[in-house]
Enzyme design. Structure first.
Site, PDB file in Angstrom:
ATOM      1  N   ASP A 138       0.819  -1.211   0.000  1.00 29.97           N
ATOM      2  CA  ASP A 138       0.000   0.000   0.000  1.00 29.97           C
ATOM      3  C   ASP A 138       0.856   1.265   0.000  1.00 29.97           C
ATOM      4  O   ASP A 138       2.033   1.242   0.372  1.00 29.97           O
ATOM      5  CB  ASP A 138      -0.856   0.054   1.285  1.00 29.97           C
ATOM      6  N   HIS A 283       3.736  -2.345   3.018  1.00 28.91           N
ATOM      7  CA  HIS A 283       3.753  -0.979   2.490  1.00 28.91           C
ATOM      8  C   HIS A 283       5.056  -0.748   1.740  1.00 28.91           C
ATOM      9  O   HIS A 283       6.138  -0.940   2.319  1.00 28.91           O
ATOM     10  CB  HIS A 283       3.594   0.029   3.645  1.00 28.91           C
TER      11      HIS A 283
HETATM   12 ZN   LIG Z   1      -2.431   2.972   3.412  1.00 31.26          ZN
END
Ligand SMILES: [Zn+2]
Length: 327
Positions: A138, A283
């Site tokens: 992400d 991430h």
């Molecule tokens: Zn996020």
């Protein structure tokens, strides 16, 4: 000549017998005479023998029946003539004709089966993605970490999933296109990363629409997935995603990489928590996470798992549905 006549006689008798069994035709000399008057000698099995009309016992069509082109028509005509003659016979006479000499039954008309028009049935479920796991990242795309991660994925021959933030797409469209060109799945992670469950309906819609517009404009991409920031959603968020042809992608394996920022921990959590159908959360804006990618891929493969993009693991997501895993 005598032998030839004998052959003609017996063949003619045979032909005549096919019509009316003995003793109706008993005078073989008469038949012999007819055969001689009509044309070439009849020698059963000889390639030049004319085709006999089963009805009359006489050659069909004279010399023309000898030509190859007409022989099939002649055979059909003979069969039809014989059938008509046979059908005109008294029943007892019909029964006296040996079965192998009776005319073949006319071909029955083909049965027509009327198949009722059916409603189109839904397409079958796509096959299960065996041993598949989705590794997801992400918050990109960003220069540096996202690009180094792409390098590792390419080297390892793995497709991952990138949930991109709309404003980062606008800032780094070339990285978005690289993600697309290298075959990864791309999803919507909102435009500016708010907690969508705390937003008004109009804001939820705008966050999804603005990101989809950026993906379309910069990459010609129509995403099928939304990952709400922080994994925070409610029924309105799910409905808004569904109204735009998307499903929600949450996760079942949380590496907490953004908290500990530790490569070994990220790898250990990802590999230990994964099983077939898992969705792993990471991430791509943190360097320790990018550094863990190779360890994770090798570890998953050692467990017999296959890291794939979400589009490959879940080929036809139900719009508006919330997925934590493939099943
Ligand atoms: Zn996020």
């Amino acid at each position: 000549m005598k032998r030839l006549l004998a052959a003609v006689s017996s063949a003619a008798i045979l032909s005549a017998a096919m019509l009316v069994p003995a003793p109706a035709v008993a005078d073989s000399s008469q038949v012999t005479q007819i055969a001689l008057l009509q044309g070439p000698p009849v020698i059963p099995g000889h390639p030049l023998s004319p085709i006999l009309d089963r009805g009359t016992g006489l050659p069909i069509g004279g010399s023309s029946a000898l030509t190859a082109g007409s022989s099939q028509r002649a055979a059909l005509a003979a069969e039809e003539g014989w059938r008509r003659a046979y059908e005109g016979l008294p029943t007892q006479v019909q029964q006296a004709v040996p079965p192998h000499l009776r005319p073949p039954e006319p071909a029955a008309p083909a049965e027509v089966t009327v198949v009722p028009v059916q409603e189109p049935s839904p397409a079958p479920e796509p096959p299960r993605c065996y041993n598949c796991v989705a590794i997801t990242y992400d918050d990109g795309p960003v220069p540096g970490t996202t690009e180094r991660l792409l390098d590792t994925l390419k080297r390892k021959g793995v497709h991952a999933t990138f949930f991109v933030v709309g404003q980062n797409v606008h800032a780094h469209p070339e990285i978005l296109r690289r993600i697309r060109d290298e075959g990864h799945t791309i999803g919507n992670h909102s435009y500016s990363h708010p907690d969508l469950a705390r937003q008004a309906d109009g804001t939820i819609a705008a966050q999804l629409d603005d990101t989809n517009a950026a993906l379309s404009r910069h990459g010609g991409i129509t995403p099928r997935w939304v990952r709400p920031p922080y994994g925070s959603y409610d029924s309105r968020v799910a409905a808004a995603a569904g109204a735009r042809g998307m499903a929600l992608a949450i996760w079942d394996v949380d590496t907490a990489d953004w908290q500990h920022r530790n490569t070994a921990t990220t790898c250990q959590r990802a590999v230990a928590g994964a099983r077939e159908g898992s969705v792993i959360l990471m991430h791509d804006i943190h360097e320790p996470t990018v550094a863990a990618a190779e360890c994770i891929i090798d570890g998953l493969r050692a467990k017999g798992l296959r890291p794939v993009g979400l589009d490959e693991m879940i080929k036809r997501p139900d719009t508006g549905h919330v997925y934590r895993r493939a099943d």
